[in-house]
Motif scaffolding. Structure first.
Motif, mmCIF file in Angstrom:
data_model
loop_
_atom_site.group_PDB
_atom_site.id
_atom_site.type_symbol
_atom_site.label_atom_id
_atom_site.label_comp_id
_atom_site.label_asym_id
_atom_site.label_seq_id
_atom_site.Cartn_x
_atom_site.Cartn_y
_atom_site.Cartn_z
ATOM 1 N N ARG A 56 3.109 9.961 1.990
ATOM 2 C CA ARG A 56 3.238 8.482 1.667
ATOM 3 C C ARG A 56 2.223 7.924 0.934
ATOM 4 O O ARG A 56 2.473 7.005 0.157
ATOM 5 C CB ARG A 56 3.083 8.027 3.240
ATOM 6 C CG ARG A 56 4.252 8.156 3.946
ATOM 7 C CD ARG A 56 4.041 7.414 5.449
ATOM 8 N NE ARG A 56 5.269 7.776 6.288
ATOM 9 C CZ ARG A 56 5.642 7.377 7.355
ATOM 10 N NH1 ARG A 56 4.510 6.715 8.099
ATOM 11 N NH2 ARG A 56 6.601 7.496 8.220
ATOM 12 N N ARG A 57 1.031 8.619 0.903
ATOM 13 C CA ARG A 57 -0.051 8.059 0.128
ATOM 14 C C ARG A 57 0.175 8.298 -1.560
ATOM 15 O O ARG A 57 0.147 7.249 -2.159
ATOM 16 C CB ARG A 57 -1.455 9.033 0.431
ATOM 17 C CG ARG A 57 -2.617 8.590 -0.421
ATOM 18 C CD ARG A 57 -3.722 9.503 0.135
ATOM 19 N NE ARG A 57 -4.922 9.015 -0.636
ATOM 20 C CZ ARG A 57 -4.917 9.203 -1.850
ATOM 21 N NH1 ARG A 57 -4.168 9.786 -2.407
ATOM 22 N NH2 ARG A 57 -6.190 8.882 -2.405
ATOM 23 N N THR A 58 0.953 9.250 -1.787
ATOM 24 C CA THR A 58 1.317 9.493 -3.271
ATOM 25 C C THR A 58 2.610 8.724 -3.453
ATOM 26 O O THR A 58 2.486 8.127 -4.409
ATOM 27 C CB THR A 58 1.644 11.055 -3.273
ATOM 28 O OG1 THR A 58 0.777 12.015 -3.040
ATOM 29 C CG2 THR A 58 2.255 11.371 -4.852
ATOM 30 N N ARG A 59 3.369 8.506 -2.453
ATOM 31 C CA ARG A 59 4.459 7.464 -2.871
ATOM 32 C C ARG A 59 3.998 5.974 -2.967
ATOM 33 O O ARG A 59 4.640 5.095 -3.728
ATOM 34 C CB ARG A 59 5.529 7.747 -1.604
ATOM 35 C CG ARG A 59 6.383 8.798 -1.622
ATOM 36 C CD ARG A 59 7.377 8.736 -0.617
ATOM 37 N NE ARG A 59 7.799 10.371 -0.283
ATOM 38 C CZ ARG A 59 8.973 10.840 -1.112
ATOM 39 N NH1 ARG A 59 9.277 10.162 -2.081
ATOM 40 N NH2 ARG A 59 9.258 12.021 -0.914
ATOM 41 N N SER A 60 3.001 5.570 -2.357
ATOM 42 C CA SER A 60 2.366 4.194 -2.269
ATOM 43 C C SER A 60 1.558 4.429 -3.937
ATOM 44 O O SER A 60 1.786 3.100 -4.622
ATOM 45 C CB SER A 60 1.283 4.131 -1.383
ATOM 46 O OG SER A 60 1.812 4.038 -0.056
ATOM 47 N N LEU A 76 4.614 -6.137 -4.962
ATOM 48 C CA LEU A 76 3.365 -5.254 -5.333
ATOM 49 C C LEU A 76 2.536 -5.786 -4.115
ATOM 50 O O LEU A 76 1.563 -5.012 -3.525
ATOM 51 C CB LEU A 76 2.649 -5.895 -6.544
ATOM 52 C CG LEU A 76 1.229 -5.157 -6.971
ATOM 53 C CD1 LEU A 76 1.496 -3.816 -7.198
ATOM 54 C CD2 LEU A 76 0.681 -5.635 -8.300
ATOM 55 N N LYS A 77 2.401 -7.043 -3.555
ATOM 56 C CA LYS A 77 1.682 -7.342 -2.717
ATOM 57 C C LYS A 77 1.904 -6.782 -1.308
ATOM 58 O O LYS A 77 1.117 -6.177 -0.464
ATOM 59 C CB LYS A 77 1.606 -9.054 -2.340
ATOM 60 C CG LYS A 77 0.956 -9.689 -3.068
ATOM 61 C CD LYS A 77 1.320 -11.229 -2.593
ATOM 62 C CE LYS A 77 0.438 -12.187 -3.479
ATOM 63 N NZ LYS A 77 0.484 -13.501 -3.149
ATOM 64 N N VAL A 78 3.255 -6.369 -1.385
ATOM 65 C CA VAL A 78 3.687 -5.622 0.040
ATOM 66 C C VAL A 78 3.311 -4.264 -0.122
ATOM 67 O O VAL A 78 2.666 -3.749 0.987
ATOM 68 C CB VAL A 78 5.197 -5.795 0.037
ATOM 69 C CG1 VAL A 78 5.702 -4.892 1.457
ATOM 70 C CG2 VAL A 78 5.600 -7.281 0.358
ATOM 71 N N HIS A 79 3.297 -3.674 -1.050
ATOM 72 C CA HIS A 79 2.979 -2.374 -1.364
ATOM 73 C C HIS A 79 1.578 -2.096 -1.854
ATOM 74 O O HIS A 79 1.042 -1.104 -1.244
ATOM 75 C CB HIS A 79 3.722 -1.708 -2.493
ATOM 76 C CG HIS A 79 5.095 -1.356 -1.998
ATOM 77 N ND1 HIS A 79 5.563 -0.215 -1.148
ATOM 78 C CD2 HIS A 79 6.301 -2.166 -2.146
ATOM 79 C CE1 HIS A 79 6.764 -0.368 -0.837
ATOM 80 N NE2 HIS A 79 7.090 -1.502 -1.564
ATOM 81 N N VAL A 80 0.697 -2.907 -1.905
ATOM 82 C CA VAL A 80 -0.561 -2.874 -1.739
ATOM 83 C C VAL A 80 -1.257 -2.715 -0.278
ATOM 84 O O VAL A 80 -2.031 -2.043 0.042
ATOM 85 C CB VAL A 80 -1.390 -4.108 -2.630
ATOM 86 C CG1 VAL A 80 -3.195 -4.009 -2.212
ATOM 87 C CG2 VAL A 80 -1.172 -4.055 -3.956
ATOM 88 N N ARG A 81 -0.748 -3.669 0.352
ATOM 89 C CA ARG A 81 -0.917 -3.701 1.875
ATOM 90 C C ARG A 81 -0.549 -2.141 2.516
ATOM 91 O O ARG A 81 -1.389 -1.530 3.310
ATOM 92 C CB ARG A 81 -0.066 -4.512 2.605
ATOM 93 C CG ARG A 81 -0.752 -5.920 2.516
ATOM 94 C CD ARG A 81 0.337 -6.961 3.260
ATOM 95 N NE ARG A 81 -0.256 -8.296 3.268
ATOM 96 C CZ ARG A 81 -1.300 -9.021 3.823
ATOM 97 N NH1 ARG A 81 -1.865 -7.965 4.811
ATOM 98 N NH2 ARG A 81 -1.734 -10.056 3.789
ATOM 99 N N GLY A 82 0.878 -1.670 2.068
ATOM 100 C CA GLY A 82 1.320 -0.516 2.584
ATOM 101 C C GLY A 82 0.309 0.840 1.966
ATOM 102 O O GLY A 82 0.092 1.584 2.664
#
Length: 125
Positions: A56-60, A76-82
């Motif tokens: 998951r870290r790499t996918r993020s 991008l906001k959503v995925h920075v949180r993720g």
């Protein structure tokens, strides 16, 4: 719809993005856009995010770079949180945005930094 794949995706989506965000997305979807929520949950989160080839870290990290390239600040906001949830550090996010700025354009990098700073402030990071 593939119900087991949707449920697997819903679990992963909630773990990465937070239950509140995901539940609001589903609750606010109507007849028009619910098919998109189902597609995203089943295909992106159920199928792709649960593949064994990348953690998951790499996918993020990949998502941050691709969303910078596409200049998609909302996502991008959503995925920075993720990414933070998945163990990505602020320093690593900096490096992703610097790398993306070189290959995608400085304005894209600048926008990504600006967007991430909003998320950091909101999250108290």
């Amino acid at each position: 719809m593939n119900e087991p794949l949707f449920e697997d995706g819903l679990k992963t989506r909630r773990e990465v993005l937070g239950s509140e965000y995901v539940d609001n997305s589903l609750k606010n979807a109507g007849e028009f856009d619910m098919p998109m929520q189902e597609l995203v949950t089943q295909y992106c989160w159920g199928d792709i995010w649960n593949r064994p080839g990348l953690d998951r870290r790499t996918r993020s990290l990949l998502n941050l770079a691709m969303l910078t390239a596409l200049n998609r600040p909302h996502e991008l906001k959503v995925h920075v949180r993720g990414a933070l949830t998945n163990g990505v550090t602020k320093e690593e996010i900096t490096e992703v945005f610097l790398q993306a700025a070189v290959y995608c354009g400085v304005p894209a990098g600048v926008d990504s930094f600006r967007t991430a700073k909003e998320v950091f402030k909101d999250m108290g990071v």
